[in-house]
Design a protein around this motif. Sequence first.
Motif, PDB file in Angstrom:
ATOM      1  N   THR A 199       0.824  -1.196   0.000  1.00 34.85           N
ATOM      2  CA  THR A 199       0.000   0.000   0.000  1.00 34.85           C
ATOM      3  C   THR A 199       0.862   1.252   0.000  1.00 34.85           C
ATOM      4  OG1 THR A 199      -1.761  -1.157   1.174  1.00 34.85           O
ATOM      5  CG2 THR A 199      -1.811   1.248   1.256  1.00 34.85           C
ATOM      6  N   VAL A 200       1.895   1.267   0.815  1.00 37.15           N
ATOM      7  CA  VAL A 200       2.806   2.419   0.874  1.00 37.15           C
ATOM      8  C   VAL A 200       3.476   2.622  -0.474  1.00 37.15           C
ATOM      9  CG1 VAL A 200       4.956   3.279   1.896  1.00 37.15           C
ATOM     10  CG2 VAL A 200       3.149   2.342   3.365  1.00 37.15           C
ATOM     11  N   ARG A 201       3.930   1.535  -1.091  1.00 42.88           N
ATOM     12  CA  ARG A 201       4.557   1.655  -2.416  1.00 42.88           C
ATOM     13  C   ARG A 201       3.578   2.194  -3.448  1.00 42.88           C
ATOM     14  NH1 ARG A 201       7.711  -3.463  -4.521  1.00 42.88           N
ATOM     15  NH2 ARG A 201       7.752  -2.133  -6.347  1.00 42.88           N
ATOM     16  N   ALA A 202       2.330   1.719  -3.404  1.00 41.90           N
ATOM     17  CA  ALA A 202       1.339   2.176  -4.360  1.00 41.90           C
ATOM     18  C   ALA A 202       1.014   3.655  -4.172  1.00 41.90           C
ATOM     19  CB  ALA A 202       0.066   1.345  -4.252  1.00 41.90           C
ATOM     20  N   VAL A 203       0.859   4.071  -2.936  1.00 51.14           N
ATOM     21  CA  VAL A 203       0.544   5.470  -2.648  1.00 51.14           C
ATOM     22  C   VAL A 203       1.729   6.366  -3.014  1.00 51.14           C
ATOM     23  CG1 VAL A 203       0.052   7.107  -0.791  1.00 51.14           C
ATOM     24  CG2 VAL A 203      -1.187   4.939  -0.906  1.00 51.14           C
ATOM     25  N   ALA A 204       2.941   5.911  -2.731  1.00 53.71           N
ATOM     26  CA  ALA A 204       4.138   6.698  -3.060  1.00 53.71           C
ATOM     27  C   ALA A 204       4.325   6.838  -4.573  1.00 53.71           C
ATOM     28  CB  ALA A 204       5.380   6.058  -2.442  1.00 53.71           C
ATOM     29  N   GLY A 205       3.834   5.872  -5.326  1.00 53.89           N
ATOM     30  CA  GLY A 205       3.972   5.910  -6.773  1.00 53.89           C
ATOM     31  C   GLY A 205       2.947   6.781  -7.475  1.00 53.89           C
ATOM     32  N   LEU A 206       1.958   7.287  -6.736  1.00 56.94           N
ATOM     33  CA  LEU A 206       0.922   8.113  -7.373  1.00 56.94           C
ATOM     34  C   LEU A 206       1.425   9.468  -7.713  1.00 56.94           C
ATOM     35  CD1 LEU A 206      -2.261   7.157  -5.336  1.00 56.94           C
ATOM     36  CD2 LEU A 206      -1.614   6.410  -7.618  1.00 56.94           C
TER      37      LEU A 206
END
Length: 73
Positions: free
Chosen positions: A66-73
């Motif tokens: 989740t952190v990786r996905a949010v950081a990639g936005l």
Amino acid sequence: MGAYGVGMALALVGTGLLLVRARGWVERWSTVRALTGRRTGGALTAVRALPLLTAGLVVAIGAGLTVRAVAGL
């Protein structure tokens, strides 16, 4: 993409079923050893902790994704 999801689901379910069966085997083995007076070596304690450890692992991996996905936005 769908085949990947189905394959992942089958792998996770298979692993979960394997862990459930392994827990039963270790509990029976530990009970027999306890009744005969032999040491179990903490195997029963480890088996009882497995659900909590695996749940923690799933939550940690999910949080990391989740952190990786949010950081990639």
